[in-house]
Design a protein around this motif. Sequence first.
Motif, mmCIF file in Angstrom:
data_model
loop_
_atom_site.group_PDB
_atom_site.id
_atom_site.type_symbol
_atom_site.label_atom_id
_atom_site.label_comp_id
_atom_site.label_asym_id
_atom_site.label_seq_id
_atom_site.Cartn_x
_atom_site.Cartn_y
_atom_site.Cartn_z
ATOM 1 N N THR A 59 0.770 -1.206 -0.107
ATOM 2 C CA THR A 59 -0.033 -0.253 -0.085
ATOM 3 C C THR A 59 1.097 1.245 -0.038
ATOM 4 O O THR A 59 0.312 2.285 0.105
ATOM 5 C CB THR A 59 -0.786 0.065 1.344
ATOM 6 O OG1 THR A 59 0.097 0.041 2.422
ATOM 7 C CG2 THR A 59 -1.950 -1.113 1.136
ATOM 8 N N SER A 60 2.157 1.065 -0.021
ATOM 9 C CA SER A 60 3.086 2.279 0.058
ATOM 10 C C SER A 60 4.373 2.121 -0.758
ATOM 11 O O SER A 60 5.042 0.919 -0.705
ATOM 12 C CB SER A 60 3.310 2.619 1.453
ATOM 13 O OG SER A 60 4.310 3.592 1.608
ATOM 14 N N SER A 61 4.785 3.260 -1.218
ATOM 15 C CA SER A 61 6.088 3.158 -1.923
ATOM 16 C C SER A 61 6.788 4.663 -2.162
ATOM 17 O O SER A 61 5.827 5.360 -1.978
ATOM 18 C CB SER A 61 6.240 2.165 -3.281
ATOM 19 O OG SER A 61 5.373 2.939 -4.159
ATOM 20 N N SER A 62 7.852 4.713 -2.518
ATOM 21 C CA SER A 62 8.354 5.968 -2.672
ATOM 22 C C SER A 62 9.495 6.142 -3.795
ATOM 23 O O SER A 62 9.867 5.231 -4.264
ATOM 24 C CB SER A 62 9.502 6.168 -1.145
ATOM 25 O OG SER A 62 8.692 6.060 -0.060
ATOM 26 N N ALA A 63 9.592 7.421 -4.054
ATOM 27 C CA ALA A 63 10.560 7.591 -5.206
ATOM 28 C C ALA A 63 11.352 9.031 -4.838
ATOM 29 O O ALA A 63 10.650 9.735 -4.174
ATOM 30 C CB ALA A 63 9.783 7.701 -6.452
ATOM 31 N N THR A 64 12.359 9.371 -5.811
ATOM 32 C CA THR A 64 12.925 10.619 -5.504
ATOM 33 C C THR A 64 13.054 11.566 -6.869
ATOM 34 O O THR A 64 13.212 10.943 -7.886
ATOM 35 C CB THR A 64 14.348 10.268 -5.053
ATOM 36 O OG1 THR A 64 14.406 9.293 -3.773
ATOM 37 C CG2 THR A 64 15.342 11.404 -4.827
ATOM 38 N N LEU A 65 12.762 12.767 -6.330
ATOM 39 C CA LEU A 65 12.786 13.750 -7.411
ATOM 40 C C LEU A 65 14.019 14.528 -7.483
ATOM 41 O O LEU A 65 14.611 14.865 -6.250
ATOM 42 C CB LEU A 65 11.612 14.908 -7.606
ATOM 43 C CG LEU A 65 11.760 15.857 -8.536
ATOM 44 C CD1 LEU A 65 11.383 15.423 -9.891
ATOM 45 C CD2 LEU A 65 10.530 16.910 -8.083
ATOM 46 N N THR A 129 6.403 23.386 -3.527
ATOM 47 C CA THR A 129 6.788 23.714 -2.300
ATOM 48 C C THR A 129 7.666 22.927 -1.726
ATOM 49 O O THR A 129 8.660 23.042 -1.231
ATOM 50 C CB THR A 129 5.541 23.748 -1.418
ATOM 51 O OG1 THR A 129 4.436 24.893 -1.915
ATOM 52 C CG2 THR A 129 5.982 24.315 0.099
ATOM 53 N N THR A 130 7.689 21.469 -2.241
ATOM 54 C CA THR A 130 8.575 20.314 -1.639
ATOM 55 C C THR A 130 9.655 20.620 -2.397
ATOM 56 O O THR A 130 10.979 20.189 -1.723
ATOM 57 C CB THR A 130 7.623 19.279 -1.851
ATOM 58 O OG1 THR A 130 6.422 19.213 -1.201
ATOM 59 C CG2 THR A 130 8.660 17.938 -1.282
ATOM 60 N N GLY A 131 9.631 20.600 -3.664
ATOM 61 C CA GLY A 131 10.984 20.485 -4.596
ATOM 62 C C GLY A 131 11.731 19.078 -4.742
ATOM 63 O O GLY A 131 10.877 18.148 -4.620
ATOM 64 N N ASN A 132 13.071 19.122 -4.803
ATOM 65 C CA ASN A 132 13.454 17.876 -4.736
ATOM 66 C C ASN A 132 13.467 17.014 -3.461
ATOM 67 O O ASN A 132 13.243 17.740 -2.547
ATOM 68 C CB ASN A 132 14.893 17.976 -5.293
ATOM 69 C CG ASN A 132 15.226 18.293 -6.681
ATOM 70 O OD1 ASN A 132 14.525 17.993 -7.440
ATOM 71 N ND2 ASN A 132 16.330 18.983 -6.809
ATOM 72 N N GLY A 133 13.302 15.633 -3.610
ATOM 73 C CA GLY A 133 13.571 14.922 -2.460
ATOM 74 C C GLY A 133 12.868 13.577 -2.574
ATOM 75 O O GLY A 133 12.527 13.421 -3.634
ATOM 76 N N THR A 134 12.468 13.272 -1.430
ATOM 77 C CA THR A 134 11.705 11.783 -1.701
ATOM 78 C C THR A 134 10.082 12.013 -1.574
ATOM 79 O O THR A 134 9.805 13.011 -0.611
ATOM 80 C CB THR A 134 12.088 10.781 -0.376
ATOM 81 O OG1 THR A 134 13.319 10.655 -0.563
ATOM 82 C CG2 THR A 134 11.476 9.579 -0.310
ATOM 83 N N TYR A 135 9.449 11.383 -2.142
ATOM 84 C CA TYR A 135 7.975 11.576 -2.169
ATOM 85 C C TYR A 135 7.391 9.986 -2.036
ATOM 86 O O TYR A 135 7.752 8.833 -2.539
ATOM 87 C CB TYR A 135 7.433 11.906 -3.735
ATOM 88 C CG TYR A 135 7.645 13.343 -3.998
ATOM 89 C CD1 TYR A 135 6.616 14.329 -3.581
ATOM 90 C CD2 TYR A 135 9.099 13.802 -4.166
ATOM 91 C CE1 TYR A 135 6.901 15.670 -3.891
ATOM 92 C CE2 TYR A 135 9.293 15.330 -4.493
ATOM 93 C CZ TYR A 135 8.031 16.012 -4.306
ATOM 94 O OH TYR A 135 8.312 17.574 -4.362
ATOM 95 N N THR A 136 6.677 9.961 -0.926
ATOM 96 C CA THR A 136 5.894 8.547 -0.666
ATOM 97 C C THR A 136 4.435 8.743 -0.655
ATOM 98 O O THR A 136 4.005 9.653 -0.292
ATOM 99 C CB THR A 136 6.486 8.383 0.658
ATOM 100 O OG1 THR A 136 7.820 8.339 1.050
ATOM 101 C CG2 THR A 136 5.819 7.122 1.336
#
Length: 595
Positions: A59-65, A129-136
């Motif tokens: 039900t959850s996963s992450s990726a990086t911008l 607002t968030t910019g680069n980083g991890t999105y879950t």
Amino acid sequence: MLKKLLSPIFLLGILLPTLTKGQDISLFTQINGRYDFTFVGNTMNIAENNPTNFYVTNTSSSATLNLGPSDTIIRAYLYWAGSGDGDFEVDLNGTTITPDRTFSHSRFFNPSTFTYFSAFKDITTLVQTTGNGTYTLSNLDISPFEALHYSRKTNFAGWAILIVYENPSLTLNQLNIYDGLQGVPDALQIDLTNLYVLNNANAKAGFIAWEGDSQLATENFTVNGTAISNPFNPPNNVFNSTNSVTGSNQLYNMDLDIYEIDSYISIGDTNASIALTSFQDFIMINTVVTKLNSQLPDATIVLENPVSTCNSREVTIDFTVSNLNSTEVLQANTPITFYAGTQAITTAYTQNIIPIGVSENGTITLTIPSSVPLNFSLLAVVDDTGNGSGIVTELVENNNTFQIDIELTVSPTFNNLNPLTSCNLGLTRGLFDFSSYSELVKTNSSHIVSFHESYDDAVQNVNPITNTSNYEALTTPKEIFIRIDNGCFSVTSFFLLTENCPPTVYNAVSPNGDNSNDTFFIDGLRDIFVNFELLIYNRWGKHLWTGNNNKSDWDGYVEEGVGSTLAPAGTYFYILHLNDPNYSEPLTGYLYINR
């Protein structure tokens, strides 16, 4: 256990369009500028569903911008998808997300119908607002449907964010974003038109697809009829659970692929065609994005502030021609044709070169032909020479019009009114009731009427007469002016006249000194008929008294020589000569003296 190769019956079934249903991929939006795109996202599957003998979906996963320092996020669109009827409330970095739009797809496998869903959310502000980083992305739950879909090995879930970013070093590009939820093996073809490719370097195409399998090499991606590939996607295995952005081959049962297509697009191309096909592997296309260096203007027009005057067929209107969502300047002398209804009335032209993102303002006075009704639609079409054809090739050819409703105003018609006559109250003074004239003058019940004592007051709509039912004119003839309003106004008038009405005779006389009926009184006589002569006779015809405006009313005494005699009680007769042009015959009657 290859889920798409179970039997010839199944192969036949998936090719029957009556057994599948979804939303065909279509243009969602077009963005023009120094823009490029990328994907960030991840699958919820921990393994490919096809060879795995257990449930694979979390039900959850992450990726990086990870954008460059000169990249500015312009748009961010979140897509999430999975098996079943849909989970339309998920979390992204702890923020609850509900969709702006949803898509669905269904396939019939005897004896059940298998459903799939996708959802869309514009999350531009959140990503800016968030910019680069991890999105879950979390709480994407397909568990109520996983058992059913596991039986056909179509249990999957995943998510992706399409990022559009600006970089000043980029060429002027045209990005086309298409979405839906279209199943393939049905062939998916997108024809790009209204192109003018000046530079084919870094031309790109990408897609978000669901439910691909790495073991099934039965599909391809073509540009202008040529099958293309990249290091992550063989020409015969496009939907192979890969992420071209990160180089991962473990994006189980989804694909985030971006292809360089500059070798398949030529300078000068005005159209292009891309196609995705599959001959065995069932996949669903959610999003397709193309980026081409197509440098064209995009002319649009807006009309505002129409002005017309009463009883005129001229309309002055402001217009703004813009070249906003474009990749090239709009040349001067671009024609603008104005239509009243369907009739072309004049053609104007832009005055200057309009740069990208800039507008030009103008004002024009249009003469509307008499054949056009008072209420009509004014249509302005930029890049129209007057016959529906243009001279400029544009990025978008169907956004060149603007329509506004126009109402020409004319002075209202009215009914002519006759003079109003009242009795003369002396010195041509009279009382008048002309309240009914407010309706009699109208030719339309919606008209608004007011009465005025002067023409200027009527024009300026000031000092209206309020006592129209009991209006006193001190002198007559007097002209009364009427203002009739209905957008425009008209002014008409009528006259107040007086006439010498017959006097009123009070024929009972009781000359007893009680100040009541002591004399023979005739009302409306002395101030009106100043030259009257009144003769009094007894019943045998003997003349007893003569009166005029120099004498008082008769008090019952008979003039005999130098003296006078009291007239006895009884009936007497009078003859009243009014000596007025309107009364040629004298008035006659009787009076009674009571003593």
